[in-house]
Design a protein around this motif. Structure first.
Motif, PDB file in Angstrom:
ATOM      1  N   ARG A 199      11.850 -17.084   2.828  1.00  0.00           N
ATOM      2  CA  ARG A 199      12.871 -16.353   2.084  1.00  0.00           C
ATOM      3  C   ARG A 199      13.286 -15.041   2.742  1.00  0.00           C
ATOM      4  O   ARG A 199      14.439 -14.636   2.652  1.00  0.00           O
ATOM      5  CB  ARG A 199      12.359 -16.077   0.668  1.00  0.00           C
ATOM      6  N   MET A 200      12.330 -14.361   3.412  1.00  0.00           N
ATOM      7  CA  MET A 200      12.595 -13.010   3.919  1.00  0.00           C
ATOM      8  C   MET A 200      12.515 -12.899   5.439  1.00  0.00           C
ATOM      9  O   MET A 200      12.898 -11.881   5.991  1.00  0.00           O
ATOM     10  CB  MET A 200      11.613 -12.015   3.295  1.00  0.00           C
ATOM     11  N   GLY A 201      11.993 -13.930   6.108  1.00  0.00           N
ATOM     12  CA  GLY A 201      11.867 -13.865   7.559  1.00  0.00           C
ATOM     13  C   GLY A 201      10.466 -13.476   8.003  1.00  0.00           C
ATOM     14  O   GLY A 201       9.695 -12.881   7.245  1.00  0.00           O
ATOM     15  N   ALA A 202      10.146 -13.819   9.249  1.00  0.00           N
ATOM     16  CA  ALA A 202       8.796 -13.599   9.766  1.00  0.00           C
ATOM     17  C   ALA A 202       8.460 -12.123   9.914  1.00  0.00           C
ATOM     18  O   ALA A 202       7.330 -11.703   9.637  1.00  0.00           O
ATOM     19  CB  ALA A 202       8.635 -14.314  11.109  1.00  0.00           C
ATOM     20  N   VAL A 203       9.428 -11.322  10.351  1.00  0.00           N
ATOM     21  CA  VAL A 203       9.161  -9.901  10.584  1.00  0.00           C
ATOM     22  C   VAL A 203       8.833  -9.197   9.274  1.00  0.00           C
ATOM     23  O   VAL A 203       7.880  -8.420   9.180  1.00  0.00           O
ATOM     24  CB  VAL A 203      10.352  -9.227  11.285  1.00  0.00           C
ATOM     25  N   PHE A 204       9.640  -9.465   8.249  1.00  0.00           N
ATOM     26  CA  PHE A 204       9.375  -8.840   6.950  1.00  0.00           C
ATOM     27  C   PHE A 204       8.046  -9.311   6.379  1.00  0.00           C
ATOM     28  O   PHE A 204       7.255  -8.505   5.866  1.00  0.00           O
ATOM     29  CB  PHE A 204      10.506  -9.161   5.969  1.00  0.00           C
ATOM     30  N   ALA A 205       7.783 -10.610   6.455  1.00  0.00           N
ATOM     31  CA  ALA A 205       6.552 -11.158   5.881  1.00  0.00           C
ATOM     32  C   ALA A 205       5.305 -10.586   6.548  1.00  0.00           C
ATOM     33  O   ALA A 205       4.264 -10.420   5.902  1.00  0.00           O
ATOM     34  CB  ALA A 205       6.553 -12.682   6.004  1.00  0.00           C
ATOM     35  N   SER A 206       5.406 -10.265   7.832  1.00  0.00           N
ATOM     36  CA  SER A 206       4.234  -9.770   8.559  1.00  0.00           C
ATOM     37  C   SER A 206       3.811  -8.372   8.123  1.00  0.00           C
ATOM     38  O   SER A 206       2.728  -7.908   8.509  1.00  0.00           O
ATOM     39  CB  SER A 206       4.513  -9.765  10.066  1.00  0.00           C
ATOM     40  N   GLN A 207       4.613  -7.706   7.297  1.00  0.00           N
ATOM     41  CA  GLN A 207       4.247  -6.370   6.831  1.00  0.00           C
ATOM     42  C   GLN A 207       3.004  -6.405   5.941  1.00  0.00           C
ATOM     43  O   GLN A 207       2.390  -5.361   5.700  1.00  0.00           O
ATOM     44  CB  GLN A 207       5.408  -5.740   6.053  1.00  0.00           C
ATOM     45  N   TYR A 208       2.639  -7.605   5.466  1.00  0.00           N
ATOM     46  CA  TYR A 208       1.431  -7.704   4.644  1.00  0.00           C
ATOM     47  C   TYR A 208       0.196  -7.229   5.402  1.00  0.00           C
ATOM     48  O   TYR A 208      -0.811  -6.837   4.788  1.00  0.00           O
ATOM     49  CB  TYR A 208       1.212  -9.158   4.211  1.00  0.00           C
ATOM     50  N   ALA A 209       0.253  -7.265   6.733  1.00  0.00           N
ATOM     51  CA  ALA A 209      -0.899  -6.876   7.542  1.00  0.00           C
ATOM     52  C   ALA A 209      -1.322  -5.435   7.259  1.00  0.00           C
ATOM     53  O   ALA A 209      -2.513  -5.105   7.345  1.00  0.00           O
ATOM     54  CB  ALA A 209      -0.576  -7.050   9.025  1.00  0.00           C
ATOM     55  N   TYR A 210      -0.369  -4.582   6.911  1.00  0.00           N
ATOM     56  CA  TYR A 210      -0.714  -3.190   6.608  1.00  0.00           C
ATOM     57  C   TYR A 210      -1.529  -3.100   5.317  1.00  0.00           C
ATOM     58  O   TYR A 210      -2.422  -2.267   5.195  1.00  0.00           O
ATOM     59  CB  TYR A 210       0.557  -2.347   6.489  1.00  0.00           C
ATOM     60  N   VAL A 211      -1.206  -3.969   4.351  1.00  0.00           N
ATOM     61  CA  VAL A 211      -1.985  -4.001   3.108  1.00  0.00           C
ATOM     62  C   VAL A 211      -3.410  -4.463   3.394  1.00  0.00           C
ATOM     63  O   VAL A 211      -4.386  -3.910   2.872  1.00  0.00           O
ATOM     64  CB  VAL A 211      -1.312  -4.931   2.081  1.00  0.00           C
ATOM     65  N   VAL A 212      -3.535  -5.487   4.250  1.00  0.00           N
ATOM     66  CA  VAL A 212      -4.860  -5.976   4.635  1.00  0.00           C
ATOM     67  C   VAL A 212      -5.659  -4.872   5.307  1.00  0.00           C
ATOM     68  O   VAL A 212      -6.859  -4.696   5.052  1.00  0.00           O
ATOM     69  CB  VAL A 212      -4.738  -7.196   5.568  1.00  0.00           C
ATOM     70  N   THR A 213      -4.997  -4.105   6.160  1.00  0.00           N
ATOM     71  CA  THR A 213      -5.678  -3.013   6.866  1.00  0.00           C
ATOM     72  C   THR A 213      -6.185  -1.958   5.894  1.00  0.00           C
ATOM     73  O   THR A 213      -7.344  -1.531   5.964  1.00  0.00           O
ATOM     74  CB  THR A 213      -4.731  -2.370   7.891  1.00  0.00           C
TER      75      THR A 213
END
Length: 219
Positions: A196-210
């Protein structure tokens, strides 16, 4: 795989096999499951959890770099500047968080970067792999889990590391089942977000994991 299969049945769907989707499952399953998880368990014995959590933040940068190289994402100076600032921040955190271990620690950190790189490749595959356009996120997840299972079972058989669930302790079986359920939920949500939002946007979850990993390591 069992959890996703139950969801597919509940939705009234069945996985439809084709050469392209099988290739997708095998390739994405390697980068989504077996390879990063193996590396993660391997380096976790040599690096503190806070360092591993910070390493995962680089997934977003890897996704952006791959997407820009393949012209999947329109590059801009502002986006590049934001990523560079994030990279500098991550590097500063890594430098201050790494244990003094001579040349060993930096080498283990480099090995740990394989994990976010694998997840970044998975994101690009989900977003661009031919033959997946008409598949639902749950069906894509099923084939990814199937491919990951093929690689995992092959590695377990070759290394004689197969676990008999009937002989294992109840706590071990419950832990494996819980990880499977959580993995299915998180990966399914991630694939849906990519769609729905694209790979670049979806990858921002990594900051939450960090952030969560850093807090968890401090407990």
């Amino acid at each position: 795989l069992s959890c996703v299969s139950l969801v597919l049945l509940a939705m009234g769907q069945r996985p439809k096999f084709s050469r392209k989707i099988v290739v997708f499952g095998l390739v994405a399953g390697l980068f989504a499951g077996v390879l990063p998880q193996t590396v993660l368990f391997w380096v976790s014995g040599h690096l503190p959890g806070i360092v591993l959590s910070i390493c995962l933040a680089l997934e977003s940068l890897f996704v952006f770099a791959i997407a820009a190289t393949l012209r999947l994402e329109q590059p801009s100076l502002m986006r590049l500047f934001v990523r560079l600032v994030g990279l500098i921040a991550v590097l500063l955190l890594l430098c201050t968080s790494m244990e003094a271990d001579g040349l060993g620690a930096p080498l283990w950190v480099l090995a740990g970067l394989i994990v976010p790189l694998c997840y970044a490749i998975e994101s690009i595959l989900v977003a661009t792999m031919p033959g997946t356009e008409d598949r639902s996120p749950v069906e894509l997840l099923w084939f990814i889990m199937l491919g990951s299972s093929v690689w995992g079972w092959s590695a377990a058989l070759l290394t004689d590391a197969v676990i008999d669930p009937w002989a294992a302790q109840t706590q071990t079986v419950l832990l494996i089942a819980a990880v499977g359920v959580l993995s299915a939920i998180s990966n399914g949500s991630y694939i849906l977000t990519i769609r729905r939002m694209g790979a670049v946007f979806a990858s921002q979850y990594a900051y939450v994991v960090t952030v969560l990993g850093v807090f968890w390591s401090m407990l």
